[in-house]
Design a protein around this motif. Structure first.
Motif, mmCIF file in Angstrom:
data_model
loop_
_atom_site.group_PDB
_atom_site.id
_atom_site.type_symbol
_atom_site.label_atom_id
_atom_site.label_comp_id
_atom_site.label_asym_id
_atom_site.label_seq_id
_atom_site.Cartn_x
_atom_site.Cartn_y
_atom_site.Cartn_z
ATOM 1 N N LYS A 13 7.551 1.171 10.148
ATOM 2 C CA LYS A 13 7.139 0.107 10.927
ATOM 3 C C LYS A 13 6.213 -1.255 9.956
ATOM 4 O O LYS A 13 5.548 -1.833 10.170
ATOM 5 N N PHE A 14 6.239 -0.660 8.540
ATOM 6 C CA PHE A 14 5.829 -1.342 7.539
ATOM 7 C C PHE A 14 3.889 -1.365 7.866
ATOM 8 O O PHE A 14 3.932 -2.531 7.947
ATOM 9 N N HIS A 15 3.455 0.100 8.162
ATOM 10 C CA HIS A 15 2.067 -0.797 8.307
ATOM 11 C C HIS A 15 1.193 -0.248 6.725
ATOM 12 O O HIS A 15 0.213 -0.481 6.982
ATOM 13 N N GLY A 16 2.655 -0.081 5.991
ATOM 14 C CA GLY A 16 2.130 0.416 4.203
ATOM 15 C C GLY A 16 3.018 0.863 3.526
ATOM 16 O O GLY A 16 4.149 0.905 4.683
ATOM 17 N N GLY A 58 -8.719 -4.034 3.496
ATOM 18 C CA GLY A 58 -8.594 -2.497 4.313
ATOM 19 C C GLY A 58 -8.102 -1.644 3.529
ATOM 20 O O GLY A 58 -7.533 -0.143 3.422
ATOM 21 N N TYR A 59 -7.923 -1.347 2.264
ATOM 22 C CA TYR A 59 -7.505 -0.180 1.120
ATOM 23 C C TYR A 59 -9.056 0.399 0.665
ATOM 24 O O TYR A 59 -9.789 -0.154 -0.642
ATOM 25 N N ALA A 60 -9.613 2.000 0.637
ATOM 26 C CA ALA A 60 -10.741 2.388 0.753
ATOM 27 C C ALA A 60 -10.503 2.992 -0.844
ATOM 28 O O ALA A 60 -10.128 3.876 -0.607
ATOM 29 N N VAL A 61 -10.646 2.225 -2.505
ATOM 30 C CA VAL A 61 -10.374 3.289 -3.255
ATOM 31 C C VAL A 61 -10.943 4.621 -3.451
ATOM 32 O O VAL A 61 -10.053 5.181 -3.574
ATOM 33 N N ALA A 92 -0.397 4.822 0.802
ATOM 34 C CA ALA A 92 -0.625 4.305 2.150
ATOM 35 C C ALA A 92 -0.801 2.433 2.085
ATOM 36 O O ALA A 92 -2.620 2.707 1.659
ATOM 37 N N VAL A 93 -0.224 1.502 1.314
ATOM 38 C CA VAL A 93 -1.322 -0.164 1.389
ATOM 39 C C VAL A 93 -0.800 -0.277 2.624
ATOM 40 O O VAL A 93 0.208 -0.973 3.242
ATOM 41 N N PRO A 94 -1.870 -1.331 3.287
ATOM 42 C CA PRO A 94 -2.091 -1.990 4.918
ATOM 43 C C PRO A 94 -1.509 -3.353 4.455
ATOM 44 O O PRO A 94 -1.483 -3.668 3.501
ATOM 45 N N GLU A 95 -0.712 -3.561 5.282
ATOM 46 C CA GLU A 95 -0.026 -5.198 5.169
ATOM 47 C C GLU A 95 -1.259 -6.227 4.772
ATOM 48 O O GLU A 95 -0.011 -6.698 3.820
ATOM 49 N N GLN A 96 -2.228 -6.167 5.153
ATOM 50 C CA GLN A 96 -2.531 -7.488 4.541
ATOM 51 C C GLN A 96 -2.980 -7.610 2.747
ATOM 52 O O GLN A 96 -3.636 -8.179 2.604
ATOM 53 N N LEU A 97 -2.696 -6.451 2.692
ATOM 54 C CA LEU A 97 -3.410 -5.732 0.657
ATOM 55 C C LEU A 97 -1.956 -6.578 0.236
ATOM 56 O O LEU A 97 -1.411 -6.876 -1.466
ATOM 57 N N VAL A 98 -0.697 -7.177 0.942
ATOM 58 C CA VAL A 98 1.067 -7.526 0.265
ATOM 59 C C VAL A 98 0.803 -8.475 0.187
ATOM 60 O O VAL A 98 0.410 -9.720 0.991
ATOM 61 N N LEU A 99 1.689 -9.213 -1.348
ATOM 62 C CA LEU A 99 1.032 -10.565 -1.644
ATOM 63 C C LEU A 99 2.718 -10.846 -1.258
ATOM 64 O O LEU A 99 4.046 -10.841 -1.682
ATOM 65 N N PHE A 100 3.632 -11.169 0.538
ATOM 66 C CA PHE A 100 4.445 -11.774 0.509
ATOM 67 C C PHE A 100 5.110 -12.974 -0.213
ATOM 68 O O PHE A 100 4.517 -13.913 -0.253
ATOM 69 N N PHE A 257 -2.604 -2.860 -6.246
ATOM 70 C CA PHE A 257 -3.188 -1.433 -7.140
ATOM 71 C C PHE A 257 -2.106 -0.252 -7.069
ATOM 72 O O PHE A 257 -1.540 0.331 -7.818
ATOM 73 N N ALA A 258 -0.996 -0.514 -5.963
ATOM 74 C CA ALA A 258 -0.173 0.060 -5.884
ATOM 75 C C ALA A 258 1.348 -0.365 -7.197
ATOM 76 O O ALA A 258 2.058 0.581 -7.959
ATOM 77 N N ASP A 259 0.911 -1.453 -7.834
ATOM 78 C CA ASP A 259 2.068 -1.838 -8.479
ATOM 79 C C ASP A 259 1.544 -1.109 -10.222
ATOM 80 O O ASP A 259 1.303 -1.854 -10.912
ATOM 81 N N PHE A 260 -0.218 -0.680 -10.103
ATOM 82 C CA PHE A 260 -0.349 0.258 -11.189
ATOM 83 C C PHE A 260 0.296 1.431 -11.625
ATOM 84 O O PHE A 260 0.533 1.993 -12.661
ATOM 85 N N ALA A 261 1.330 1.798 -10.647
ATOM 86 C CA ALA A 261 1.667 3.113 -10.977
ATOM 87 C C ALA A 261 3.111 2.534 -12.348
ATOM 88 O O ALA A 261 3.239 1.484 -11.448
#
Length: 265
Positions: A13-16, A58-61, A92-100, A257-261
């Motif tokens: 459901k792409f909550h993250g 929405g992402y508490a590092v 789990a990355v919140p949707e508002q953090l994603v650059l669509f 942040f996920a793209d640091f992987a």
């Protein structure tokens, strides 16, 4: 602490984004690697702003299981702060953090004048155009700080993320000259793929030129905002950091942040 080996995939459901991981039993040189991870990563002067920006979205590092570190011979990467179980959800990355691409089209400086044209662009073109634009604003902001003219640029909501990106996107075939591609990949099955990527990157820039020229003519953007240097940087960022979300109609996105992987995460 363990180093993660795995890949990112979208939650239904792409909550993250779910990070499915495999924890190896042994990694050559692991003890030496872990011994070098005592110093936290320094993201230049933008680190406090980036952390706050992630938290505001929405992402508490500090509460997550992962942290970014400078890995020997690999650059920046993600490592865990505590042991994890096989298959455990660690990111789990919140949707508002994603650059669509749709976000790029909506928030671009060109949106007010060229909304219809932006909506028709492919995902990669939209992201590259937006990244080049944001990089220019960041450079302008830095120049204003140096000269004491803080009003030279208002920046944008994605500036802390843009500031954390590498000045030179490494690890892509775009870093090579045509001669290096032909000589280093001669006889390899990768030669055709490399040439395809380079041709696609060049075609992307050519396809955007009419829109960029029109924007310059109408005074919507500065003449050097979409310079070849900025565009090549943006394409390199997309090539090295973007992912495809199959559950979102195959959208190509950037995930801070996920793209640091990296590949060994």
């Amino acid at each position: 602490m363990v180093v993660l080996c795995g890949h990112l995939r979208p939650v239904k459901k792409f909550h993250g984004l779910r990070c499915r991981v495999t924890v190896p039993q042994a990694i050559p040189g692991l003890s030496q690697l872990l011994g070098s991870l005592s110093q936290p990563l320094q993201l230049r002067d933008s680190e406090p702003q980036l952390t706050k920006w992630l938290q505001d979205r929405g992402y508490a590092v500090e509460q997550g299981k992962l942290t970014a570190q400078q890995l020997p011979g690999q650059g920046r990467g993600l490592v865990t702060k505590s042991p994890i179980r096989r298959g455990e959800l660690v990111l789990a990355v919140p949707e508002q953090l994603v650059l669509f691409p749709s976000t790029a089209a909506k928030e671009s400086l060109l949106a007010s004048t060229f909304s219809d044209q932006l909506q028709q662009l492919p995902d990669w073109s939209l992201l590259a155009l937006f990244l080049a634009e944001q990089r220019y604003l960041l450079q302008l902001q830095a120049a204003g700080s140096t000269t004491g003219n803080s009003s030279s640029s208002s920046g944008g909501t994605w500036q802390p993320y843009i500031a954390s990106l590498p000045e030179i996107p490494v690890g892509t075939v775009l870093d090579w000259t045509a001669e290096e591609v032909e000589s280093l990949l001669a006889g390899s099955g990768l030669l055709d793929k490399a040439n395809t990527i380079r041709a696609a990157a060049e075609l992307l820039q050519q396809d955007l030129q009419p829109l960029i020229a029109q924007a310059k003519e109408q005074g919507v953007c500065p003449a050097n905002m979409f310079s070849r240097t900025n565009m090549e940087w943006a394409v390199g960022i997309c090539l090295s950091r973007s992912i495809r979300l199959d559950d979102q109609h195959g959208d190509i996105v950037l995930v801070p942040f996920a793209d640091f992987a990296n590949h060994d995460t």
